[in-house]
Write a protein that holds these residues in place. Structure first.
Motif, PDB file in Angstrom:
ATOM      1  N   LEU A  34      43.180  46.288  29.023  1.00 36.41           N
ATOM      2  CA  LEU A  34      41.881  46.001  30.408  1.00 36.41           C
ATOM      3  C   LEU A  34      41.321  47.071  31.016  1.00 36.41           C
ATOM      4  O   LEU A  34      40.693  46.752  31.329  1.00 36.41           O
ATOM      5  CB  LEU A  34      42.727  44.445  30.261  1.00 36.41           C
ATOM      6  CG  LEU A  34      40.821  43.778  31.337  1.00 36.41           C
ATOM      7  CD1 LEU A  34      39.825  43.495  30.213  1.00 36.41           C
ATOM      8  CD2 LEU A  34      41.653  42.392  31.695  1.00 36.41           C
ATOM      9  N   LEU A  38      37.607  48.442  31.536  1.00 34.06           N
ATOM     10  CA  LEU A  38      37.079  48.150  33.252  1.00 34.06           C
ATOM     11  C   LEU A  38      36.129  49.250  33.612  1.00 34.06           C
ATOM     12  O   LEU A  38      35.461  49.207  34.777  1.00 34.06           O
ATOM     13  CB  LEU A  38      37.529  47.080  33.512  1.00 34.06           C
ATOM     14  CG  LEU A  38      38.246  45.360  33.075  1.00 34.06           C
ATOM     15  CD1 LEU A  38      38.641  44.777  34.244  1.00 34.06           C
ATOM     16  CD2 LEU A  38      36.615  45.055  32.502  1.00 34.06           C
ATOM     17  N   PHE A  73      45.943  46.079  38.399  1.00 37.15           N
ATOM     18  CA  PHE A  73      44.092  45.510  38.467  1.00 37.15           C
ATOM     19  C   PHE A  73      43.701  45.369  40.157  1.00 37.15           C
ATOM     20  O   PHE A  73      42.520  45.474  40.502  1.00 37.15           O
ATOM     21  CB  PHE A  73      44.524  44.101  38.389  1.00 37.15           C
ATOM     22  CG  PHE A  73      44.555  43.878  36.889  1.00 37.15           C
ATOM     23  CD1 PHE A  73      43.384  43.614  36.859  1.00 37.15           C
ATOM     24  CD2 PHE A  73      45.547  43.826  36.156  1.00 37.15           C
ATOM     25  CE1 PHE A  73      43.131  43.417  34.737  1.00 37.15           C
ATOM     26  CE2 PHE A  73      46.085  43.690  34.927  1.00 37.15           C
ATOM     27  CZ  PHE A  73      44.851  43.310  34.496  1.00 37.15           C
ATOM     28  N   ILE A  76      41.031  48.535  40.615  1.00 39.06           N
ATOM     29  CA  ILE A  76      40.111  48.632  40.053  1.00 39.06           C
ATOM     30  C   ILE A  76      38.955  48.572  40.346  1.00 39.06           C
ATOM     31  O   ILE A  76      37.763  49.675  39.781  1.00 39.06           O
ATOM     32  CB  ILE A  76      39.862  47.229  39.317  1.00 39.06           C
ATOM     33  CG1 ILE A  76      40.742  46.977  38.216  1.00 39.06           C
ATOM     34  CG2 ILE A  76      38.195  46.894  38.297  1.00 39.06           C
ATOM     35  CD1 ILE A  76      40.327  46.095  37.763  1.00 39.06           C
ATOM     36  N   ALA A 141      33.151  40.318  36.598  1.00 41.19           N
ATOM     37  CA  ALA A 141      33.536  39.608  35.992  1.00 41.19           C
ATOM     38  C   ALA A 141      32.367  38.755  35.426  1.00 41.19           C
ATOM     39  O   ALA A 141      32.561  38.801  33.622  1.00 41.19           O
ATOM     40  CB  ALA A 141      34.621  38.580  35.923  1.00 41.19           C
ATOM     41  N   VAL A 187      45.996  36.588  28.200  1.00 37.32           N
ATOM     42  CA  VAL A 187      44.895  37.731  27.635  1.00 37.32           C
ATOM     43  C   VAL A 187      44.934  38.739  26.602  1.00 37.32           C
ATOM     44  O   VAL A 187      44.369  38.579  25.646  1.00 37.32           O
ATOM     45  CB  VAL A 187      45.493  39.297  29.055  1.00 37.32           C
ATOM     46  CG1 VAL A 187      44.724  40.107  28.829  1.00 37.32           C
ATOM     47  CG2 VAL A 187      45.862  38.852  30.360  1.00 37.32           C
ATOM     48  N   LEU A 342      35.542  40.707  27.618  1.00 37.00           N
ATOM     49  CA  LEU A 342      36.402  40.972  28.386  1.00 37.00           C
ATOM     50  C   LEU A 342      35.773  40.416  29.909  1.00 37.00           C
ATOM     51  O   LEU A 342      36.501  40.346  30.882  1.00 37.00           O
ATOM     52  CB  LEU A 342      36.117  43.210  28.432  1.00 37.00           C
ATOM     53  CG  LEU A 342      36.400  44.097  27.547  1.00 37.00           C
ATOM     54  CD1 LEU A 342      35.947  45.534  27.706  1.00 37.00           C
ATOM     55  CD2 LEU A 342      38.254  43.824  27.206  1.00 37.00           C
ATOM     56  N   SER A 346      37.905  38.890  32.292  1.00 33.88           N
ATOM     57  CA  SER A 346      38.786  38.978  33.380  1.00 33.88           C
ATOM     58  C   SER A 346      38.275  37.948  34.855  1.00 33.88           C
ATOM     59  O   SER A 346      38.621  37.621  35.018  1.00 33.88           O
ATOM     60  CB  SER A 346      37.586  40.088  34.000  1.00 33.88           C
ATOM     61  OG  SER A 346      37.334  41.397  33.043  1.00 33.88           O
ATOM     62  N   PHE A 350      40.806  37.998  37.248  1.00 27.63           N
ATOM     63  CA  PHE A 350      41.240  37.829  38.321  1.00 27.63           C
ATOM     64  C   PHE A 350      41.125  37.238  39.401  1.00 27.63           C
ATOM     65  O   PHE A 350      41.595  36.854  40.521  1.00 27.63           O
ATOM     66  CB  PHE A 350      38.921  38.547  38.603  1.00 27.63           C
ATOM     67  CG  PHE A 350      39.372  39.497  38.002  1.00 27.63           C
ATOM     68  CD1 PHE A 350      40.098  40.440  37.513  1.00 27.63           C
ATOM     69  CD2 PHE A 350      37.542  40.222  37.705  1.00 27.63           C
ATOM     70  CE1 PHE A 350      39.837  41.858  37.216  1.00 27.63           C
ATOM     71  CE2 PHE A 350      37.428  41.614  36.974  1.00 27.63           C
ATOM     72  CZ  PHE A 350      38.254  41.894  36.541  1.00 27.63           C
TER      73      PHE A 350
END
Length: 430
Positions: A34, A38, A73, A76, A141, A187, A342, A346, A350
């Motif tokens: 993932l 992103l 993560f 990101i 997101a 996920v 996605l 997310s 998140f």
């Protein structure tokens, strides 16, 4: 402590090893692919470097720690910002310098012990910064879940938003109503269900999958070949301060993992070794175009449920991750996952990251009647989520999550009334 099925150094029979390793790899799979999706990196190279980094980590920690390294993560937003300012190569260079920070801190811990880093990174700093990681990217997101690009403009699409909702609902259903290993793969399952729904409503393009080869070498980004190795102060300030967060995350994972398998990994093989292994994994990943690495919470969940602690199963999962990265059609299918899918996953992911920051504050019994704690948390949250930036020159600035982390550490050092709260406070609590 529940009875273990396989201890750290036990080797399962070949057939069982394959089954357990594949099961473990798929539990890590969704989150690992993932992050590159992103930030515009290759899912194949993310899987490849995930497997390699895990093997390196296990070697560095002398086969003592059954930990899997996946895509972080925390990076990101920094990767997105670095890419916008200097191209994807800048993000890779920043990742390498983060690895250098890991190595330096590992060396200092080796020479002086780990008490000092526990004092620099108390829960009142780490918790709010983790919250910033999840909340600062929340608008992205929502945008991914509900809009499409038409003639260069973002336009709301109810059809695509429905795919996001189905994806999100599937992941939530997996978390709430399943037990065992399935509950640890929200996920992956959310993406699979969302992908199927997207095919049903006609928003998928399978042409790339049809044209893809069954076997394909992952696309790499090599410094000096695919991009110039140029380091700027702004680049370092975008990426390097995030090490504050990921090192805290690493320490937390080692403490929790130690509880699960009934060992003290902070002392044996030592925090210096586990941090070095994490850093080397991130360095290798950056050198070939993969995202920064981190120890995975999902890994701890799988160990807790299956009670299979064998480091050889983790090695097997890493090997299968490497193998999957060369399956061209599988990687092409991953590349066709709709943005809305996605975005849907997310929203949950998140939010969970942000909530884990809140959980840290609760677990460590942070008192918000204490004005010092209130000030530190408040300033970190507003600076990080608000995207505050300090510009020292037209080409030199620091802001957002990085600035929030730096300010949090400084506030904790200079404000009066400092307590001795550390990430290890609840180590012996259940």
């Amino acid at each position: 402590m529940s009875q273990k099925v396989l201890d750290i150094h036990e080797k399962p029979q070949p057939t069982r090893w394959i089954i357990l390793s594949l099961q473990h790899m798929f539990a890590m799979f969704g989150a690992t692919i993932l992050v590159p999706q992103l930030v515009g990196l290759s899912p194949a190279i993310a899987l490849l470097t995930s497997g390699i980094a895990t093997i390196v980590f296990i070697l560095v920690t002398r086969f003592q720690v059954p930990a899997y390294l996946g895509s972080s993560f925390a990076f990101i937003i920094p990767i997105q910002i670095a890419t916008q300012t200097g191209g994807i190569g800048s993000a890779m260079i920043g990742s390498m310098f983060v690895a250098l920070v890991y190595a330096i801190i590992s060396l200092i811990i080796w020479k002086t012990g780990y008490a000092w880093i526990m004092k620099i990174l108390p829960p009142i700093v780490v918790g709010p910064v983790i919250m910033v990681i999840g909340l600062a990217i929340a608008p992205t997101a929502i945008s991914m879940a509900s809009t499409i690009t038409v003639d260069g403009q973002s336009v709301y699409s109810g059809l695509h938003f429905s795919a996001a909702i189905v994806t999100l609902a599937s992941a939530v259903f997996c978390l709430m109503f399943f037990k065992g290993i399935i509950s640890l793969m929200p996920v992956l399952i959310g993406i699979i269900v969302g992908y199927g729904y997207s095919a049903f409503i006609g928003i998928l393009d399978f042409s790339a999958v049809i044209e893809a080869k069954w076997f394909a070498f992952p696309e790499m980004l090599i410094p000096g070949i695919d991009y110039p190795f140029v380091v700027t102060p702004t680049l370092l300030l975008i990426m390097v301060p995030i090490a504050i967060v990921t090192i805290s995350e690493h320490i937390g994972h080692q403490l929790v993992l130690g509880k699960v398998v009934d060992r003290n990994f902070i002392d044996n093989p030592g925090l210096n070794r586990s941090l070095l292994g994490d850093g080397l994994g991130t360095l290798i990943s950056g050198l070939v175009g993969g995202p920064p690495k981190t120890t995975y919470g999902e890994n701890i969940g799988v160990l807790a449920i299956t009670r299979v602690y064998s480091v050889y199963v983790i090695l097997g999962a890493a090997i299968f991750a490497i193998v999957f990265s060369f399956l061209g059609k599988v990687m092409a299918m991953i590349a066709t996952i709709p943005t809305a899918v996605l975005g849907g996953i997310s929203i949950l992911l998140f939010g969970i990251i942000a909530s884990s920051g809140i959980r840290m504050l609760i677990d460590h019994k942070i008192d918000f009647d204490n004005q010092r704690n209130l000030v530190i948390a408040s300033i970190i949250l507003v600076i990080g989520i608000g995207g505050a930036t300090i510009k020292f020159s037209p080409t030199f600035e620091v802001g957002g999550m990085a600035l929030a982390a730096i300010v949090g550490v400084l506030l904790n050092i200079v404000l009066p009334g400092k307590e001795d709260s550390t990430l290890m406070d609840d180590e012996d609590e259940s």
